[in-house]
Design an enzyme around this catalytic site. Structure first.
Site, PDB file in Angstrom:
ATOM      1  N   ASP A  25       2.884 -14.581  26.576  1.00  0.00           N
ATOM      2  CA  ASP A  25       2.520 -13.336  25.923  1.00  0.00           C
ATOM      3  C   ASP A  25       1.331 -13.618  25.005  1.00  0.00           C
ATOM      4  O   ASP A  25       1.085 -14.770  24.626  1.00  0.00           O
ATOM      5  CB  ASP A  25       3.718 -12.810  25.127  1.00  0.00           C
ATOM      6  CG  ASP A  25       3.424 -11.496  24.431  1.00  0.00           C
ATOM      7  OD1 ASP A  25       2.746 -10.646  25.027  1.00  0.00           O
ATOM      8  OD2 ASP A  25       3.849 -11.328  23.274  1.00  0.00           O
ATOM      9  N   ASP A  27       0.035 -11.330  21.967  1.00  0.00           N
ATOM     10  CA  ASP A  27       0.229 -10.973  20.561  1.00  0.00           C
ATOM     11  C   ASP A  27       1.479 -11.649  19.997  1.00  0.00           C
ATOM     12  O   ASP A  27       2.593 -11.390  20.451  1.00  0.00           O
ATOM     13  CB  ASP A  27       0.368  -9.454  20.417  1.00  0.00           C
ATOM     14  CG  ASP A  27      -0.832  -8.712  20.985  1.00  0.00           C
ATOM     15  OD1 ASP A  27      -1.957  -9.074  20.642  1.00  0.00           O
ATOM     16  OD2 ASP A  27      -0.623  -7.769  21.775  1.00  0.00           O
ATOM     17  N   GLY A  74       6.601  -5.520  22.021  1.00  0.00           N
ATOM     18  CA  GLY A  74       6.577  -6.042  23.374  1.00  0.00           C
ATOM     19  C   GLY A  74       6.521  -4.998  24.471  1.00  0.00           C
ATOM     20  O   GLY A  74       6.295  -5.330  25.635  1.00  0.00           O
ATOM     21  N   ARG A  77       2.546   0.682  25.098  1.00  0.00           N
ATOM     22  CA  ARG A  77       2.349   1.571  23.952  1.00  0.00           C
ATOM     23  C   ARG A  77       3.130   2.881  24.069  1.00  0.00           C
ATOM     24  O   ARG A  77       3.866   3.268  23.155  1.00  0.00           O
ATOM     25  CB  ARG A  77       0.862   1.856  23.784  1.00  0.00           C
ATOM     26  CG  ARG A  77       0.499   2.613  22.512  1.00  0.00           C
ATOM     27  CD  ARG A  77      -0.977   2.969  22.526  1.00  0.00           C
ATOM     28  NE  ARG A  77      -1.784   1.808  22.850  1.00  0.00           N
ATOM     29  CZ  ARG A  77      -2.970   1.872  23.435  1.00  0.00           C
ATOM     30  NH1 ARG A  77      -3.490   3.037  23.770  1.00  0.00           N
ATOM     31  NH2 ARG A  77      -3.656   0.780  23.696  1.00  0.00           N
ATOM     32  N   SER A 152      -0.411  -5.050  26.089  1.00  0.00           N
ATOM     33  CA  SER A 152      -1.567  -4.437  25.447  1.00  0.00           C
ATOM     34  C   SER A 152      -2.660  -4.069  26.442  1.00  0.00           C
ATOM     35  O   SER A 152      -3.006  -4.851  27.328  1.00  0.00           O
ATOM     36  CB  SER A 152      -2.135  -5.391  24.393  1.00  0.00           C
ATOM     37  OG  SER A 152      -3.316  -4.860  23.829  1.00  0.00           O
ATOM     38  N   ASN A 154      -5.555  -3.720  25.289  1.00  0.00           N
ATOM     39  CA  ASN A 154      -6.699  -4.375  24.659  1.00  0.00           C
ATOM     40  C   ASN A 154      -6.703  -5.875  24.907  1.00  0.00           C
ATOM     41  O   ASN A 154      -7.482  -6.606  24.304  1.00  0.00           O
ATOM     42  CB  ASN A 154      -6.676  -4.127  23.138  1.00  0.00           C
ATOM     43  CG  ASN A 154      -6.810  -2.656  22.802  1.00  0.00           C
ATOM     44  OD1 ASN A 154      -7.743  -1.996  23.223  1.00  0.00           O
ATOM     45  ND2 ASN A 154      -5.858  -2.129  22.049  1.00  0.00           N
ATOM     46  N   ASP A 210       7.472 -13.850  22.144  1.00  0.00           N
ATOM     47  CA  ASP A 210       7.962 -13.680  20.779  1.00  0.00           C
ATOM     48  C   ASP A 210       8.747 -12.388  20.587  1.00  0.00           C
ATOM     49  O   ASP A 210       9.366 -12.199  19.551  1.00  0.00           O
ATOM     50  CB  ASP A 210       6.799 -13.699  19.781  1.00  0.00           C
ATOM     51  CG  ASP A 210       5.959 -12.438  19.854  1.00  0.00           C
ATOM     52  OD1 ASP A 210       5.595 -12.030  20.983  1.00  0.00           O
ATOM     53  OD2 ASP A 210       5.670 -11.857  18.795  1.00  0.00           O
TER      54      ASP A 210
END
Length: 260
Positions: A25, A27, A74, A77, A152, A154, A210
């Site tokens: 992952d 972020d 996780g 969005r 994400s 992004n 995470d």
């Protein structure tokens, strides 16, 4: 005089005899952008909830860190928005992809949150976890293939801004998941797609996550090893969510040198 306590052994040893790939992952595992996301979500939902409470003459119940962990962290969005609103008994129109941040729709809230995130990213830049970068370099030196798997949209911009593009052989993010129609975490489909792109079956791949939703995705995908990277939250929460092991520092993940 008592002998000194021996150093703790590494929490995990990754060997090419067992595994061929690592799926990480972004972020919260590789970059410190999880805190930026969390702050953007808090800003979004607290403003939304405060305005709604004022309009209805009801008490304001803020968005909490527990809400973030349970309903948002996780997940893609829009899924996070739907899950959290449902937890508060709030129903909003879905809206359309053209909705701007002013729209009181699920997609409008998504655009608003993304604006907050990009604003913070522009001001603060992208910070990385040095031990995560070190682990990626050791994995690749040992012959592991690597992929970044993120909800994400992004992701590509963040990886590029952090100067990490060369450390990944594949990327499956929110943009790719949308293009392919893949459900997001906690479903395993994005991890499975990353393994497919690397040519590695799930049992030969390691997942590092995470978020509880990401750990659940790794478990549901029957990957060879699921490592929970606890940056925050209670001890053992990621193991309870399905991780095989939980670490707080990726320097404790050792990579055994040598060919498979």
């Amino acid at each position: 005089m008592p002998s000194p306590t021996p150093p703790e052994s590494p929490a995990v040893v990754l060997s090419r005899r067992q595994y061929d790939a690592a799926l990480l992952d972004l972020d919260g595992v590789v970059t410190r952008t999880a805190q930026v996301h969390a702050a953007a979500w808090e800003r979004l939902f607290n403003a939304f909830l405060a305005a709604r409470a004022h309009a209805r003459g009801e008490p304001f119940q803020p968005f909490t860190p527990e809400d973030y962990q349970r309903f948002v962290d996780g997940r893609p969005r829009l899924d996070g928005i739907r899950c959290f609103l449902e937890s508060r008994g709030v129903s909003l129109p879905e809206g359309s992809p053209e909705d701007g941040p002013e729209a009181e729709t699920v997609r409008g809230l998504g655009a608003r949150k993304n604006g907050y995130f990009l604003e913070a990213l522009q001001h603060n830049g992208v910070q990385v976890f040095p031990h995560a970068v070190g682990l990626l370099k050791r994995l690749r030196a040992a012959g592991f293939r690597t992929a970044v798997v993120s909800a994400s949209r992004n992701c590509e911009a963040v990886v590029r801004a952090a100067g990490l593009t060369h450390l990944f052989d594949a990327r499956v993010d929110g943009v790719e998941a949308g293009r392919l129609g893949l459900p997001g975490k906690p479903e395993p489909d994005t991890f499975l797609e990353a393994g497919r792109r690397l040519g590695v079956p799930p049992e030969r791949a390691v997942v590092l996550e995470d978020a509880q939703a990401g750990v659940q995705a790794g478990r549901r995908g029957h990957f060879g090893l699921v490592i929970g990277v606890r940056r925050a939250g209670p001890v053992g929460a990621l193991v309870r969510a399905g991780a095989d092991v939980e670490v707080t520092d990726l320097s404790t993940v050792e990579v055994e040198e040598g060919a498979a």
